[in-house]
Design a protein around this motif. Structure first.
Motif: not given
Ligand code: SF4
Length: 189
Positions: A64-65, A69-74, A161-171, A176-182
């Motif tokens: 789903g959405r 987002l997870l695919d894109e972050l990865l 975080l769960h990617p759903a929590s980032a759909l409407y929350n830029p913070g 999540l971007e930081e954690d994907m880099a980790t």
């Protein structure tokens, strides 16, 4: 190769069992059991919360959405999600996308533990509160563990975080971007 074949056999058997599972009330409202998918050779797992509407319809996790987002972050950190094994704490959709109840998490634990036993991951990314608590303990505070890799019984966990929590929350998206880099660094390490 032999290890991979063994893992895939174990996962197939477990999937067949889950597809007939009626151990908790979610079996009455699900359309499809969403067991998990992905390659096992890298020995890396991602664990989310529960299937949503789209996952329930397709029988696949993270389609789903939030999954997109997870695919894109990865992909931004150079990881193809098909390289990792992705699943959820519970394999059937809770009605209305409510969080799974503790009793449902416990009923479904045998499948998650079986997946861990089959894949033998060296690295497990925990996506959101439900996954973090299911794997690291009910008392775990997401804000205190998020983004910090920890090693338990020879296995590295990365709570995020769960990617759903980032759909409407830029913070949350930034976190999540930081954690994907980790995650990327841990993959290389
Ligand atoms: S959520 Fe898990 S325990 Fe409950 S019916 Fe589905 S597979 Fe069985």
């Amino acid at each position: 190769m032999e290890d991979e074949a063994r893992a895939l056999r174990m996962l197939d058997e477990l999937r067949a069992k889950a597809e007939g599972c009626t151990k908790c009330p979610l079996s009455a409202t699900r359309r499809r059991v969403v067991f998990g998918e992905g390659r096992v050779g890298l020995r890396v797992m991602m664990v989310g919360e529960a299937p949503g509407r789209e996952e329930d319809a397709q029988g696949r996790p993270f389609v789903g959405r939030a999954g997109k987002l997870l695919d894109e972050l990865l992909s931004r950190v150079g990881v193809d999600r098909r390289m990792v094994y992705i699943t959820n704490v519970v394999k059937c959709r809770p009605p209305g996308n409510r969080p799974p109840r503790r009793s449902e998490v416990e009923a479904c634990r045998e499948y998650l533990l079986g997946q861990l036993e089959a894949v033998k991951p060296r690295l497990v990314v925990l996506l959101g509160r439900v996954a973090i608590r299911a794997m690291l303990g009910e008392g775990c505070s997401v804000t205190s563990v998020r983004g910090k890799p920890l090693v338990r019984e020879g296995r590295t966990f990365l709570p995020t975080l769960h990617p759903a929590s980032a759909l409407y929350n830029p913070g949350n998206l930034m976190l999540l971007e930081e954690d994907m880099a980790t995650f990327r660094r841990l993959l290389e390490g």
